[in-house]
Design a protein around this motif. Sequence first.
Motif, short mmCIF file in Angstrom:
data_model
loop_
_atom_site.label_atom_id
_atom_site.label_comp_id
_atom_site.label_asym_id
_atom_site.label_seq_id
_atom_site.Cartn_x
_atom_site.Cartn_y
_atom_site.Cartn_z
N UNK A 20 0.83 -1.20 0.00
CA UNK A 20 0.00 0.00 0.00
C UNK A 20 0.86 1.25 0.00
N UNK A 21 1.91 1.26 0.83
CA UNK A 21 2.80 2.42 0.91
C UNK A 21 3.48 2.69 -0.43
N UNK A 22 3.93 1.62 -1.09
CA UNK A 22 4.60 1.77 -2.38
C UNK A 22 3.65 2.32 -3.44
N UNK A 23 2.42 1.77 -3.49
CA UNK A 23 1.44 2.20 -4.49
C UNK A 23 1.03 3.65 -4.24
N UNK A 24 0.76 3.99 -2.96
CA UNK A 24 0.32 5.34 -2.61
C UNK A 24 1.41 6.35 -2.93
N UNK A 25 2.62 6.10 -2.44
CA UNK A 25 3.71 7.03 -2.68
C UNK A 25 4.04 7.12 -4.16
N UNK A 26 4.00 5.99 -4.84
CA UNK A 26 4.30 5.97 -6.27
C UNK A 26 3.32 6.79 -7.08
N UNK A 27 2.03 6.67 -6.78
CA UNK A 27 1.01 7.42 -7.52
C UNK A 27 1.17 8.92 -7.29
N UNK A 28 1.54 9.30 -6.07
CA UNK A 28 1.78 10.72 -5.78
C UNK A 28 2.97 11.25 -6.58
N UNK A 29 4.08 10.52 -6.57
CA UNK A 29 5.29 10.95 -7.27
C UNK A 29 5.03 11.08 -8.77
N UNK A 30 4.33 10.11 -9.35
CA UNK A 30 4.03 10.15 -10.78
C UNK A 30 3.22 11.39 -11.12
N UNK A 31 2.16 11.66 -10.35
CA UNK A 31 1.33 12.83 -10.64
C UNK A 31 2.09 14.13 -10.42
#
Length: 287
Positions: free
Chosen positions: A12-23
């Motif tokens: 969950x942490x990886x997906x959440x942080x990753x989606x933020x960084x991408x946007x």
Amino acid sequence: MESRAVDTEIILAIVVFGSFVVMYLLEVLAGKMKNSARPKRDAIFTLFGMFGQSMVPGVIIGTLAGMAMLALFPAQSGSFAGSSLWLTAFILFASMEFCHYVIHRYAHEWRWMWKLHRTHHSGMDMNVGLLYRYNIFWLFLLPQPWFGAFAMYTGMYEAYAVAIFATYACNVLTHTAFRWDLYLRAKAPWSEPIWWVIERVITLPDTHHAHHAYGKGAHPNGNYAVSLFIYDVIFGTAKIPNQRQSKFGLPISPRLHWAEEMFWPAIKKPLLPKPAKAAKPSDAATA
């Protein structure tokens, strides 16, 4: 069971942080940040919020709530582990959304709560960085980490992960500087009846940008729902402007001290002086 919970948290942490960084990177590359009013200050607030959110909910609230659950319900550990994933996820999602709606609404109606929440609204530009623009003590009022402790203790970690990701994805899509909703509507006018329904059920950039704005097309004291806009519709706090907003933040944003924004009520600071108005050429010529 513990290893599954830990694995779920990591994913969950990886997906959440990753989606933020991408946007965030997409906004930077698209030039959405180049005309920001206070880019360095906003970046520091975002980094501070990211660190605070990783420490406060995960460590402090998780520990306190976990100890409370163990003391109050010692026989309930893992009791919902066999529940339906999607049903449990929906119940958690709808419950967290309702609690967030209520807390968010009171944060705009009660002065002491507003000063905790105000930091999220003082950003003068609308972009995904606002997701982490928080007063450190505001994090204790958010329902998600408390629900998370309950879900982890009772064995609903996968369902909680689904619910959190749904909330976070909506947060990313509504805080971003990209007005993708207006773009899609303009490209497909025939879809307006569909959008009429969607915008009354789910929070879109249209309604959340209005919540962060002031002036024309703004609705700062309404549109409180994070994801389920239907709560605003039900409780009469909805306003759907269907237009862009030009002014974000607060009229007093430039006068707020950074330390109070981050740490009120532990640190209290008076408003900074109003910035002096630049003299007009005609004024200088007659001085």
